[in-house]
Each structure stands twice: as structure tokens, then as C-alpha cells.
Design a protein around this motif. Sequence first.
Motif, PDB file in Angstrom:
ATOM      1  N   ALA A   1      17.843 -11.020   2.734  1.00 40.46           N
ATOM      2  CA  ALA A   1      17.539 -11.605   1.429  1.00 40.46           C
ATOM      3  C   ALA A   1      18.837 -11.863   0.676  1.00 40.46           C
ATOM      4  O   ALA A   1      19.733 -11.030   0.656  1.00 40.46           O
ATOM      5  CB  ALA A   1      16.654 -10.649   0.646  1.00 40.46           C
TER       6      ALA A   1
ATOM      7  N   ILE B   1       9.207 -19.478  -0.165  1.00 41.63           N
ATOM      8  CA  ILE B   1       8.946 -18.027  -0.196  1.00 41.63           C
ATOM      9  C   ILE B   1      10.064 -17.220  -0.853  1.00 41.63           C
ATOM     10  O   ILE B   1       9.874 -16.037  -1.146  1.00 41.63           O
ATOM     11  CB  ILE B   1       8.676 -17.455   1.227  1.00 41.63           C
ATOM     12  CG1 ILE B   1       9.888 -17.631   2.151  1.00 41.63           C
ATOM     13  CG2 ILE B   1       7.427 -18.099   1.823  1.00 41.63           C
ATOM     14  CD1 ILE B   1       9.690 -17.044   3.560  1.00 41.63           C
ATOM     15  N   ARG B   2      11.237 -17.846  -1.068  1.00 42.55           N
ATOM     16  CA  ARG B   2      12.362 -17.107  -1.669  1.00 42.55           C
ATOM     17  C   ARG B   2      12.332 -17.343  -3.181  1.00 42.55           C
ATOM     18  O   ARG B   2      12.594 -18.453  -3.645  1.00 42.55           O
ATOM     19  CB  ARG B   2      13.667 -17.633  -1.035  1.00 42.55           C
ATOM     20  CG  ARG B   2      14.917 -16.980  -1.506  1.00 42.55           C
ATOM     21  CD  ARG B   2      15.176 -15.637  -0.849  1.00 42.55           C
ATOM     22  NE  ARG B   2      15.805 -14.785  -1.837  1.00 42.55           N
ATOM     23  CZ  ARG B   2      15.477 -13.515  -2.076  1.00 42.55           C
ATOM     24  NH1 ARG B   2      14.562 -12.911  -1.351  1.00 42.55           N
ATOM     25  NH2 ARG B   2      16.079 -12.834  -3.002  1.00 42.55           N
TER      26      ARG B   2
ATOM     27  N   CYS C   1       3.994 -13.980   3.776  1.00 44.53           N
ATOM     28  CA  CYS C   1       4.462 -13.706   2.407  1.00 44.53           C
ATOM     29  C   CYS C   1       3.389 -14.026   1.363  1.00 44.53           C
ATOM     30  O   CYS C   1       3.585 -13.768   0.174  1.00 44.53           O
ATOM     31  CB  CYS C   1       5.702 -14.551   2.113  1.00 44.53           C
ATOM     32  SG  CYS C   1       7.049 -14.244   3.259  1.00 44.53           S
TER      33      CYS C   1
ATOM     34  N   THR D   1       1.257 -10.222   2.917  1.00 42.51           N
ATOM     35  CA  THR D   1       1.641  -9.005   2.196  1.00 42.51           C
ATOM     36  C   THR D   1       1.599  -9.234   0.684  1.00 42.51           C
ATOM     37  O   THR D   1       1.508  -8.277  -0.087  1.00 42.51           O
ATOM     38  CB  THR D   1       3.074  -8.579   2.588  1.00 42.51           C
ATOM     39  OG1 THR D   1       3.933  -9.705   2.392  1.00 42.51           O
ATOM     40  CG2 THR D   1       3.148  -8.153   4.034  1.00 42.51           C
TER      41      THR D   1
ATOM     42  N   PRO E   1       7.422  -9.074  -0.680  1.00 42.72           N
ATOM     43  CA  PRO E   1       8.329  -9.229   0.461  1.00 42.72           C
ATOM     44  C   PRO E   1       7.821  -8.424   1.656  1.00 42.72           C
ATOM     45  O   PRO E   1       7.524  -7.229   1.520  1.00 42.72           O
ATOM     46  CB  PRO E   1       9.657  -8.670  -0.064  1.00 42.72           C
ATOM     47  CG  PRO E   1       9.581  -8.825  -1.540  1.00 42.72           C
ATOM     48  CD  PRO E   1       8.132  -8.642  -1.899  1.00 42.72           C
TER      49      PRO E   1
ATOM     50  N   ALA F   1      13.323 -13.556   3.114  1.00 44.59           N
ATOM     51  CA  ALA F   1      12.397 -13.112   2.064  1.00 44.59           C
ATOM     52  C   ALA F   1      11.886 -11.700   2.311  1.00 44.59           C
ATOM     53  O   ALA F   1      10.937 -11.263   1.664  1.00 44.59           O
ATOM     54  CB  ALA F   1      11.225 -14.093   1.980  1.00 44.59           C
ATOM     55  N   SER F   2      12.482 -10.969   3.275  1.00 44.26           N
ATOM     56  CA  SER F   2      11.982  -9.624   3.621  1.00 44.26           C
ATOM     57  C   SER F   2      12.740  -8.540   2.872  1.00 44.26           C
ATOM     58  O   SER F   2      13.851  -8.761   2.390  1.00 44.26           O
ATOM     59  CB  SER F   2      12.137  -9.386   5.130  1.00 44.26           C
ATOM     60  OG  SER F   2      11.359 -10.310   5.842  1.00 44.26           O
ATOM     61  N   SER F   3      12.148  -7.344   2.839  1.00 43.37           N
ATOM     62  CA  SER F   3      12.809  -6.213   2.168  1.00 43.37           C
ATOM     63  C   SER F   3      14.049  -5.775   2.939  1.00 43.37           C
ATOM     64  O   SER F   3      15.081  -5.477   2.346  1.00 43.37           O
ATOM     65  CB  SER F   3      11.859  -5.026   2.062  1.00 43.37           C
ATOM     66  OG  SER F   3      10.734  -5.386   1.322  1.00 43.37           O
TER      67      SER F   3
END
Length: 450
Positions: A16, A260-261, A340, A387, A390, A415-417
Motif C-alpha cells: 500500500a 480500490i486505492r 475489496c 472484505t 483492506p 490495497a492490502s493491509s
Amino acid sequence: MADTGSDVLKPLRSAASGPLSGRVRVPGDKSISHRALMLGAVAIGTTEIEGLLEGEDVLHTAAAMRALGAGLERGGNGVWRVQGVGVGGLLEPAQVLDMGNSGTAARLLIGLVAGHPITTFFTGDASLNRRPMARVITPLERVGASFVGRSGGRLPLAVIGAERAVPIVYRLPVASAQVKSAILFAGLNAAGTTTVIEPEPTRDHSELMLRHFGARVTVERQADGALAVSLDGQPELTARPVAVPADPSSAAFPAVAAAIRPGSEITLTGVGLNPRRTGLYQTLVEMGADITFENRREQAGEPVADLRVRASELRGVEVPPERAPSMIDEYPVLAVAAACAHGTTVMRGLAELRVKESDRLAMIADGLAACGVAVEAGPDSLVVYGTGAPPPGGATVATAMDHRIAMSFLVLGLASSAPVTIDDGRFIDTSFPGFVGLINGLGGGIEAVG
Ligand code: S3P
């Protein structure tokens, strides 16, 4: 060129970063680029191409067309000149034609040479040599060609072209533009009308470009709704300029990344929007994506626009199975958007995904599960439980020589944790040279590992 011939993997990691912003053009359309080189090679005169995709798949087609007797010259970035030999004029190549990773290059060219009285040998990389070729061999045997291949007609494959190509009428058992195009290209050198009946419409770049070069191609709707696409054989194809639009299948990756970001806003210029290719964009809009199509225009018979994408909250949807042919290459990145989104996304009618560069259904499902996203894969379906936040990420995802799986999971990482690593980024160059630089130029965070 990427070193896809060596055994050394090239892992990449994406994490991210800030929001994506900027205005970029993704490389030229892969489908149109292959067709421009192949049809330019059998036209009379010099075809000037601009915006050609210089990815490895298309470079394999270029090398093959040279080996078959056409003159090819690279003038500069994406600018190529093809000196054609005329319909029926291809020469027997002295060497085996290596089509690399490209199913489109292999299947379309097998069709083109099947209509010529020459013998041609085809091979590819480990991924391509696993893919089914019986789907083109069956109709092309009726045209008069014969084949010696491995089980299931797989490559390496010898094609003994028809002494006198026979025009056929053939109903497609699978929705495939590659099979349709292979038959039409074989029909170029047949005396009479070749007809392909397609129960579901697939991309029509071959039909549009054949017409662009002067062939007579008609399309008639049958009583059952199927389309009958007919080509009058032995046309005199005349060289014409081709301006290749940016590839909507490549634009899909930055488009989903921006969607998604959070906070992103990007513009993708000159993207081809042939209605048989836009299923992903339609689906993203239904999911609540903020996409606008600006400056709509036409280029070499193909509709084109600039796509502005802003980040927004997405929600899960049910994707109608009849939409699959218009977004068949986009399910991996749609699954990332779905991961997402809030709620569940259901995708059906995906059997063809199992025979792409990899078993994409399995690769998407395994990759998403590794990244902490709940997913269910059936024989021809995929259900992704979004989810709404993220996704966890934090995994290394296998890509199985598949460029679209590689790019999709790098987009997920943005866009993930926790960062997402892919095991091998080499195959990205088959369709999207410069992908990492383009995403990072927009503000993404993709880097080589090790
Ligand atoms: C293509 C057709 C599609 C697509 C491929 C390109 C083409 O394959 O997946 O990337 O250029 O005709 P199928 O026709 O086998 O579905």
C-alpha cells in the motif's frame, strides 16, 4: 525483452502506498496488434502500424511473419511497417515457429498457414504447450489441412496446409474469438465463402480488420440468436494504416488499482472500447466504481475513449454468465476488485478460464485464499466474499507463467493491509511491458524482491 527463457524467477512485492494519480497510456491492444501483423503480411503493399504492442507475445508473431516471408521493419516506438506477400503468398518457414506464451499467436497463425500449401512446425513455452489446440485442429481439418501433434493436439505441432483450402461452415462449440479467427484466416485462401457461427458474440477485431483491408465480411443473426460471420474467400487485401488503441485488458489493472486505492484519481488515455471487450468496465460501474468515459472517438474502425477512474466504495454483484466473452481476460482483476468490495460477487460461466495461460480459476482462488480473502471455486464458477476493508494480504502468490495472475495480485497488494509478493513477474512482459514503472509512476509501490 524479459528473460522468460531462463529458469530464474523474478519475485515482485507490492505494498500500500499513497493514492494513485496521473494521466497515462497503457500499451497497444494485444489482439489488434497480432491481427495487424498477420493481415499486413498477407495484404498487397506496405501496412504502416502505430501503437503496436511490443510485448513478447506480439514479438513472437512478428518473428513468425518474417519467417513466413513478409518484410517487417521497426521504425520506432510502436511504429512498424509490414511488407505483405498477398493472400496465399506465405512461404514455408525453414525453422520451427516459436509462439512463446501466446495462445492467440499460435491459434490464429495455425489458421492462416492451414490455408496455404506449406508445412509449418509450431512450438511454445511450457504454458502454451499445455493448452488445447484440438479446438482449431477439428475445423481446420475440414478446410483440408492435416496435423501431427501431441495428445489432445497440443504443441509441438506440425501443420500440413491444405493444397486447396475448402470453404467451410462451422458452428463454434466454445465461445472463442481465437477459433473464429483461425477459421476465417484459413478461409482467406479458400475459393468460396467461409462461415463461422458463434452462439455468443466474441471480440470481432478480425472481422473489423479484414474489412479495413478490403475483404467482404458479413454478419447475420440466426433464428436462434447466433451470429453467422461470413468471409468471401481469396480477397485482394490492400495495405492500410492501422492505429492500435491502448489495450482495455491492460488498462483494467491500473483502473482497478485506482478504484480500490482510497483517494485515487487517474486517467487512462486512448483506451479501445470495442463493445465486445468492455464487460469489466460495465461490471465495475455496477459495483459502484466511479468511471467516466471522456473524449469518445474512433480509431481504425474501433471506438476509443479516455477513462477517468476515481476511488470509490465497491459492492459485490452477480456477473451474468453471458457477459463472460466480453471480459474473459478480466476475471482475475475483477476478483481483486471483488475482494475489496462490500458483499459477495458471484461469477459464473467461467469454464474457459481453466485453459488460459494457467488454470486461472484455480490460481485466483488459491491466491485470494492465501491473502486472507474467502472464496469458493466451482468447476466453472467463482464466488468472492468481499472484505469491505483492506484485505489482509501478506502472502506469496504463485503465478504459473501467467501475466494476468501476476498483475492482478500486484494490484491487490496496493490495497492490502500487508504487502503481497508474487513468485515471478517475468511473464508480465508478454502483454504489458513497463507495467511496474507505469503503476509506480502513478504512485504505486511495487518493487523487486531480493
Ligand atoms: C483473444 C481471444 C481470447 C482471449 C485472448 C485473446 C483474441 O481467447 O482470452 O487473450 O485475441 O482473439 P479465446 O478466444 O480463446 O477466448
